[in-house]
Scaffold this motif. Sequence first.
Motif, PDB file in Angstrom:
ATOM      1  N   SER A   1      -7.029  -5.418   2.596  1.00  0.00           N
ATOM      2  CA  SER A   1      -8.474  -5.246   2.452  1.00  0.00           C
ATOM      3  C   SER A   1      -8.800  -4.507   1.163  1.00  0.00           C
ATOM      4  CB  SER A   1      -9.020  -4.469   3.647  1.00  0.00           C
ATOM      5  OG  SER A   1     -10.358  -4.074   3.418  1.00  0.00           O
ATOM      6  N   SER A   2      -9.701  -5.052   0.380  1.00  0.00           N
ATOM      7  CA  SER A   2     -10.090  -4.403  -0.874  1.00  0.00           C
ATOM      8  C   SER A   2     -10.721  -3.034  -0.619  1.00  0.00           C
ATOM      9  CB  SER A   2     -11.063  -5.291  -1.650  1.00  0.00           C
ATOM     10  OG  SER A   2     -12.224  -5.563  -0.872  1.00  0.00           O
ATOM     11  N   GLU A   3     -11.273  -2.836   0.580  1.00  0.00           N
ATOM     12  CA  GLU A   3     -11.879  -1.555   0.919  1.00  0.00           C
ATOM     13  C   GLU A   3     -10.848  -0.432   0.882  1.00  0.00           C
ATOM     14  OE1 GLU A   3     -14.971   0.217   4.263  1.00  0.00           O
ATOM     15  OE2 GLU A   3     -13.461  -1.249   4.887  1.00  0.00           O
ATOM     16  N   TRP A   4      -9.596  -0.736   1.279  1.00  0.00           N
ATOM     17  CA  TRP A   4      -8.551   0.290   1.283  1.00  0.00           C
ATOM     18  C   TRP A   4      -8.304   0.853  -0.118  1.00  0.00           C
ATOM     19  CZ3 TRP A   4      -3.891  -1.310   4.889  1.00  0.00           C
ATOM     20  CH2 TRP A   4      -4.392  -1.615   6.171  1.00  0.00           C
TER      21      TRP A   4
ATOM     22  N   ARG B   1      -6.882   9.087  -5.668  1.00  0.00           N
ATOM     23  CA  ARG B   1      -7.545   8.607  -4.449  1.00  0.00           C
ATOM     24  C   ARG B   1      -6.544   8.174  -3.379  1.00  0.00           C
ATOM     25  NH1 ARG B   1     -10.417   3.126  -6.568  1.00  0.00           N
ATOM     26  NH2 ARG B   1     -10.825   4.516  -8.326  1.00  0.00           N
ATOM     27  N   TYR B   2      -5.297   7.923  -3.801  1.00  0.00           N
ATOM     28  CA  TYR B   2      -4.288   7.413  -2.876  1.00  0.00           C
ATOM     29  C   TYR B   2      -3.392   8.507  -2.296  1.00  0.00           C
ATOM     30  CZ  TYR B   2      -5.623   2.960  -5.004  1.00  0.00           C
ATOM     31  OH  TYR B   2      -6.334   1.869  -5.453  1.00  0.00           O
TER      32      TYR B   2
ATOM     33  N   GLU C   1      -9.373   7.564   2.653  1.00  0.00           N
ATOM     34  CA  GLU C   1     -10.316   7.674   3.765  1.00  0.00           C
ATOM     35  C   GLU C   1     -10.708   6.315   4.334  1.00  0.00           C
ATOM     36  OE1 GLU C   1     -12.810   8.409  -0.052  1.00  0.00           O
ATOM     37  OE2 GLU C   1     -10.745   8.655   0.650  1.00  0.00           O
ATOM     38  N   TYR C   2     -10.311   5.243   3.652  1.00  0.00           N
ATOM     39  CA  TYR C   2     -10.662   3.899   4.108  1.00  0.00           C
ATOM     40  C   TYR C   2      -9.506   3.187   4.798  1.00  0.00           C
ATOM     41  CZ  TYR C   2     -14.727   4.597   1.099  1.00  0.00           C
ATOM     42  OH  TYR C   2     -15.867   5.099   0.517  1.00  0.00           O
ATOM     43  N   VAL C   3      -8.346   3.836   4.929  1.00  0.00           N
ATOM     44  CA  VAL C   3      -7.173   3.171   5.502  1.00  0.00           C
ATOM     45  C   VAL C   3      -6.968   3.621   6.941  1.00  0.00           C
ATOM     46  CG1 VAL C   3      -6.117   3.096   3.208  1.00  0.00           C
ATOM     47  CG2 VAL C   3      -5.472   4.918   4.808  1.00  0.00           C
TER      48      VAL C   3
ATOM     49  N   ASN D   1     -10.369   1.831  -2.156  1.00  0.00           N
ATOM     50  CA  ASN D   1     -11.317   2.893  -2.493  1.00  0.00           C
ATOM     51  C   ASN D   1     -10.733   4.275  -2.242  1.00  0.00           C
ATOM     52  OD1 ASN D   1     -13.428   1.139  -3.265  1.00  0.00           O
ATOM     53  ND2 ASN D   1     -14.021   0.842  -1.124  1.00  0.00           N
TER      54      ASN D   1
ATOM     55  N   TYR E   1       0.837  -1.203   0.000  1.00  0.00           N
ATOM     56  CA  TYR E   1       0.000   0.000   0.000  1.00  0.00           C
ATOM     57  C   TYR E   1       0.871   1.252   0.000  1.00  0.00           C
ATOM     58  CZ  TYR E   1      -4.313   2.601   0.428  1.00  0.00           C
ATOM     59  OH  TYR E   1      -5.370   3.432   0.154  1.00  0.00           O
TER      60      TYR E   1
END
Length: 456
Positions: free
Chosen positions: A111-114, A290-291, A119-121, A116, A83
């Motif tokens: 996690s695949s959610e990360w 997004r990252y 804000e998801y990490v 996105n 990541y």
Amino acid sequence: MNGTQSGDYVICSNCHKVLRKFGQTNDVVTLVNRLVEEYSTSGRLDNITQVMSLHPQYLESFLRTQFYMLRMDGPLPYHYRHYIAIMAAARHQCVYLINMHVDEFLNTGGSSEWLNGLEYVPQRLKNLNEINKLLAHRPWLITKDHIQKLVKTGENNWSLAELVHAVVLLAHYHALASFVFGSGINPERESEPLNGLHLVTKNKFCICDLANDNSIENIGLMSNITESTDNESEIEVLMERMKKLQEEREEEEASQEEMATRFEKEKKESLLVVSGAFDDDVVSMSNASRYIEDPGFGYKDFARRGEEHLPTFRAHDYSWEDHGFSLVNRLYSDIGHLLDDKFRMVYNLTYNTMATHEDVDTTMLRRALFNYVHCMFGIRYDDYDYGEVNQLLERSLKVYIKTVTCYPERATKRMYDGYWRQFKHSEKVHVNMLLMEARMQAELLYALRAITRHLT
């Protein structure tokens, strides 16, 4: 690609060419094949590896170091490592590297959610944004305060060992983005499995062509280099300048005051090395955004006019050899040795050739390339005469260097084609490797100096 061996020859099972068992051709055929098996969990020979395989000795050092950072025991969890690589590549919108590490991130339990967006990490990963941004674009702004904020006591803090691991990954992937864009490397297209090894190829590319410096454009390298009378004279002029500089150095060495003046002159002149691509700030709206945070933040010249003067980073006061190496090795065991080997390998790598000329000492030229990158980042070597940079690096090459090092996402085929037109692809790949390693070392020097100041 696998090869069968017989006597003094190797037969490539991909294209069935008969290759001599000794020399650079065999190095590429056998060494790269072994490295893929040893360092790749997927058995894939990606386009970065294919391009670097023009220089097998460097490739081995590069893959060993990258493998250690990503897959061996270390302070960071494996999915964090990938990541962080994504976050680093996103600073330059390098979709090639992002996609590569999205797959690796998921394969290591991420996690695949990360995926996105930030804000998801976890908050501690978000906290790397500032140092990621500064390292990628203006590393001279990093201070011990940035380090203290990351390692201060709290549930989201980083240990120094974890932070060093993260910094090494960030610097590595910022620099690798420079190599990807500078070499025009394209995303791979899957091929059919060949004896258990997936060769990722385009346009019937074969490593045997790389070994002979042919058809490298098939994997995206930017140019077909043509020879002309003008190009020949360009080589002759460059060789004559190298010879003259060497003679002048032997006759009379410039004083420390004069060398300091020449550094300041070169640093200021780097302000003028621009192209139309730099006129406007370009903010990508790609998925890479997004990252990261603050996508509009980019490189600004160290010696920028009208801004508060920043002190030059004197390598005499804080160098990789005397300071950075020991610190990084102490906090992240053995990585210092691997990085040092990689830096030395690319800096000393030579085949004693320039284009069609043989028995040429290219030391002066390699040093000028490496030191010019550090000059743009405000790093000065007291024992180096920066007058050599202007003599050896013509303007189109400087534009290319600055673009690939500072704005790699803006590199173009025209820039690649515009310098050293008679040189081989392998020689231009060597330039890109020098730029990549010089950039990585510059980022590490600033970050490690800040950590040292935090510790003292």
